[in-house]
Design a protein around this motif. Structure first.
Motif, PDB file in Angstrom:
ATOM      1  N   SER A 174      -5.426  13.447 -16.125  1.00 40.44           N
ATOM      2  CA  SER A 174      -6.792  13.791 -15.698  1.00 40.44           C
ATOM      3  C   SER A 174      -7.205  12.950 -14.499  1.00 40.44           C
ATOM      4  N   ARG A 175      -6.238  12.311 -13.873  1.00 46.45           N
ATOM      5  CA  ARG A 175      -6.535  11.543 -12.650  1.00 46.45           C
ATOM      6  C   ARG A 175      -5.338  11.673 -11.714  1.00 46.45           C
ATOM      7  N   PRO A 176      -5.559  11.354 -10.423  1.00 50.05           N
ATOM      8  CA  PRO A 176      -4.432  11.418  -9.486  1.00 50.05           C
ATOM      9  C   PRO A 176      -3.359  10.375  -9.823  1.00 50.05           C
ATOM     10  N   HIS A 177      -2.151  10.653  -9.351  1.00 54.14           N
ATOM     11  CA  HIS A 177      -1.030   9.711  -9.461  1.00 54.14           C
ATOM     12  C   HIS A 177      -1.226   8.661  -8.362  1.00 54.14           C
ATOM     13  N   ILE A 178      -1.107   7.384  -8.709  1.00 49.26           N
ATOM     14  CA  ILE A 178      -1.452   6.334  -7.734  1.00 49.26           C
ATOM     15  C   ILE A 178      -0.261   5.438  -7.417  1.00 49.26           C
ATOM     16  N   ILE A 179       0.035   5.360  -6.115  1.00 50.54           N
ATOM     17  CA  ILE A 179       1.122   4.483  -5.641  1.00 50.54           C
ATOM     18  C   ILE A 179       0.494   3.346  -4.845  1.00 50.54           C
ATOM     19  N   LEU A 180       0.695   2.129  -5.312  1.00 48.00           N
ATOM     20  CA  LEU A 180       0.204   0.953  -4.574  1.00 48.00           C
ATOM     21  C   LEU A 180       1.236   0.614  -3.496  1.00 48.00           C
ATOM     22  N   SER A 181       0.777   0.514  -2.269  1.00 44.34           N
ATOM     23  CA  SER A 181       1.692   0.286  -1.147  1.00 44.34           C
ATOM     24  C   SER A 181       1.204  -0.870  -0.294  1.00 44.34           C
ATOM     25  N   ALA A 182       2.134  -1.761   0.101  1.00 48.12           N
ATOM     26  CA  ALA A 182       1.742  -2.877   0.978  1.00 48.12           C
ATOM     27  C   ALA A 182       2.970  -3.492   1.613  1.00 48.12           C
ATOM     28  N   ALA A 183       2.712  -4.206   2.698  1.00 48.28           N
ATOM     29  CA  ALA A 183       3.723  -5.093   3.266  1.00 48.28           C
ATOM     30  C   ALA A 183       3.319  -6.507   2.865  1.00 48.28           C
ATOM     31  N   ILE A 184       4.267  -7.260   2.322  1.00 46.89           N
ATOM     32  CA  ILE A 184       3.942  -8.622   1.890  1.00 46.89           C
ATOM     33  C   ILE A 184       4.868  -9.615   2.596  1.00 46.89           C
ATOM     34  N   SER A 185       4.368 -10.854   2.709  1.00 47.49           N
ATOM     35  CA  SER A 185       5.234 -11.916   3.227  1.00 47.49           C
ATOM     36  C   SER A 185       6.159 -12.339   2.084  1.00 47.49           C
ATOM     37  N   LEU A 186       7.160 -13.149   2.413  1.00 46.58           N
ATOM     38  CA  LEU A 186       8.071 -13.636   1.367  1.00 46.58           C
ATOM     39  C   LEU A 186       7.311 -14.366   0.270  1.00 46.58           C
ATOM     40  N   ASP A 187       6.183 -14.995   0.632  1.00 39.25           N
ATOM     41  CA  ASP A 187       5.382 -15.716  -0.361  1.00 39.25           C
ATOM     42  C   ASP A 187       4.223 -14.860  -0.899  1.00 39.25           C
ATOM     43  N   GLY A 188       4.330 -13.550  -0.794  1.00 38.29           N
ATOM     44  CA  GLY A 188       3.401 -12.663  -1.505  1.00 38.29           C
ATOM     45  C   GLY A 188       2.040 -12.449  -0.861  1.00 38.29           C
ATOM     46  N   LYS A 189       1.883 -12.883   0.396  1.00 43.31           N
ATOM     47  CA  LYS A 189       0.588 -12.682   1.077  1.00 43.31           C
ATOM     48  C   LYS A 189       0.574 -11.311   1.764  1.00 43.31           C
ATOM     49  N   ILE A 190      -0.630 -10.730   1.863  1.00 47.06           N
ATOM     50  CA  ILE A 190      -0.753  -9.471   2.613  1.00 47.06           C
ATOM     51  C   ILE A 190      -1.421  -9.705   3.967  1.00 47.06           C
ATOM     52  N   ALA A 191      -1.892 -10.916   4.188  1.00 52.03           N
ATOM     53  CA  ALA A 191      -2.506 -11.287   5.471  1.00 52.03           C
ATOM     54  C   ALA A 191      -2.528 -12.806   5.554  1.00 52.03           C
ATOM     55  N   THR A 192      -2.736 -13.314   6.758  1.00 44.45           N
ATOM     56  CA  THR A 192      -2.885 -14.765   6.922  1.00 44.45           C
ATOM     57  C   THR A 192      -4.322 -15.161   6.569  1.00 44.45           C
ATOM     58  N   ILE A 193      -4.577 -16.427   6.626  1.00 42.79           N
ATOM     59  CA  ILE A 193      -5.911 -16.957   6.335  1.00 42.79           C
ATOM     60  C   ILE A 193      -6.980 -16.356   7.273  1.00 42.79           C
ATOM     61  N   THR A 194      -6.578 -15.986   8.482  1.00 37.67           N
ATOM     62  CA  THR A 194      -7.550 -15.374   9.412  1.00 37.67           C
ATOM     63  C   THR A 194      -7.611 -13.850   9.270  1.00 37.67           C
ATOM     64  N   GLY A 195      -6.790 -13.298   8.350  1.00 39.56           N
ATOM     65  CA  GLY A 195      -6.829 -11.851   8.129  1.00 39.56           C
ATOM     66  C   GLY A 195      -5.833 -11.072   8.966  1.00 39.56           C
ATOM     67  N   ASP A 196      -4.912 -11.791   9.631  1.00 34.93           N
ATOM     68  CA  ASP A 196      -3.881 -11.086  10.412  1.00 34.93           C
ATOM     69  C   ASP A 196      -2.859 -10.493   9.434  1.00 34.93           C
ATOM     70  N   SER A 197      -2.722  -9.172   9.463  1.00 31.72           N
ATOM     71  CA  SER A 197      -1.834  -8.513   8.491  1.00 31.72           C
ATOM     72  C   SER A 197      -0.659  -7.799   9.162  1.00 31.72           C
ATOM     73  N   ALA A 198      -0.357  -8.200  10.413  1.00 36.65           N
ATOM     74  CA  ALA A 198       0.713  -7.514  11.159  1.00 36.65           C
ATOM     75  C   ALA A 198       2.088  -7.983  10.681  1.00 36.65           C
ATOM     76  N   LEU A 199       2.432  -7.604   9.454  1.00 30.12           N
ATOM     77  CA  LEU A 199       3.662  -8.099   8.839  1.00 30.12           C
ATOM     78  C   LEU A 199       4.862  -7.186   9.047  1.00 30.12           C
ATOM     79  N   SER A 200       4.619  -5.885   9.125  1.00 32.39           N
ATOM     80  CA  SER A 200       5.760  -4.975   9.020  1.00 32.39           C
ATOM     81  C   SER A 200       6.305  -4.565  10.383  1.00 32.39           C
TER      82      SER A 200
END
Ligand code: NAP
Length: 216
Positions: A4-30
């Motif tokens: 009764s709900r959509p199928h959900i795929i969580l997607s992200a690029a992470i650093s080796l230490d599990g971050k999705i962005a730096t402290i300033t919010g820079d997320s240009a990882l991939s």
């Protein structure tokens, strides 16, 4: 069983230490290769969903550009209806269907600003967007698949409510550090490993210096 709900795929690029962005919010990882892979996946989905901070920080288009394919509907969680109308997502709402999910706390002024654009404003929840309510609505609108593209706060809301069916993460070759840098899943977290979401690794691919991990 019929869902009764959509199928959900969580997607992200992470650093080796599990971050999705730096402290300033820079997320240009991939890498470019990963962007092509991501855009191919996007083109196969009915919708992409992100939280408000991702719009504020990254100002993304959330479209399909690196491959040929259809643009999914874009959905933003924004309880107070505060996302700037100058953001790319609002400015491109004439071309790509866009849903802003708000709560009853969104002010008339903010709603009036959004109403100047062809966005669908969906009120789902009292103080904050209530995910299960929103997902029922989206299911009703024939949205069967959603790519959940973060950030960490939004990911936690889905994970903690048992609303994630698959995870696709690209592990990129960076050690970012910073105890305030956002990780893949934020929020309060589970207190026991036994209570946390456990998934099965079903596929791994290597793209030069990156690994793409597929869990379900
Ligand atoms: N590496 C990657 O793949 C990737 C992908 C995406 C984002 N990012 C990074 O992630 C960072 C942003 O992450 P974030 O954790 O700060 O924020 P976020 O998850 O993008 O946005 C969180 C905000 O969404 C709103 N929201 C409304 N309803 C919600 C609900 N039910 N559950 C959760 N949030 C809800 C809340 O604001 P209101 O209460 O005002 O509604 C909340 O503060 C940025 O730096 C971005 O660059 C990285």
């Amino acid at each position: 069983m019929v869902s009764s709900r959509p199928h959900i795929i969580l997607s992200a690029a992470i650093s080796l230490d599990g971050k999705i962005a730096t402290i300033t919010g820079d997320s240009a990882l991939s890498s470019k290769k990963d962007k092509i892979r991501l855009h191919r996946l996007r083109s196969q989905m009915d919708a992409i969903l992100v939280g408000k901070n991702t719009i504020l920080q990254d100002n993304p288009m959330l479209n399909v550009r690196y491959v040929k394919g259809k643009n999914p509907i874009r959905i933003v969680l924004d309880s107070l209806g505060q996302i700037p109308t100058s953001s790319k997502i609002i400015q491109s709402s004439h071309q790509i269907p866009t849903i802003i999910a708000v709560s009853k706390k969104a002010s008339k002024k903010n709603l009036a600003n959004l109403a100047k654009f062809p966005v669908d404003v969906v009120i789902a929840g009292q103080n904050k967007v209530e995910l299960k309510r929103l997902l029922r609505f989206l299911h009703h609108k024939k949205i069967k698949t959603i790519l959940l593209e973060g950030g960490g706060t939004t990911n936690w809301d889905f994970v903690s409510q048992g609303l994630v069916d698959e995870v696709v993460v690209t592990v990129t070759p960076y050690l970012v550090g910073g105890n305030k840098a956002k990780t893949l899943v934020e929020g309060d977290g589970f207190s026991k490993i036994s209570q946390s979401l456990r998934l099965n690794l079903c596929k791994i691919t290597r793209q030069n210096n990156e690994l793409v991990l597929y869990y379900n």
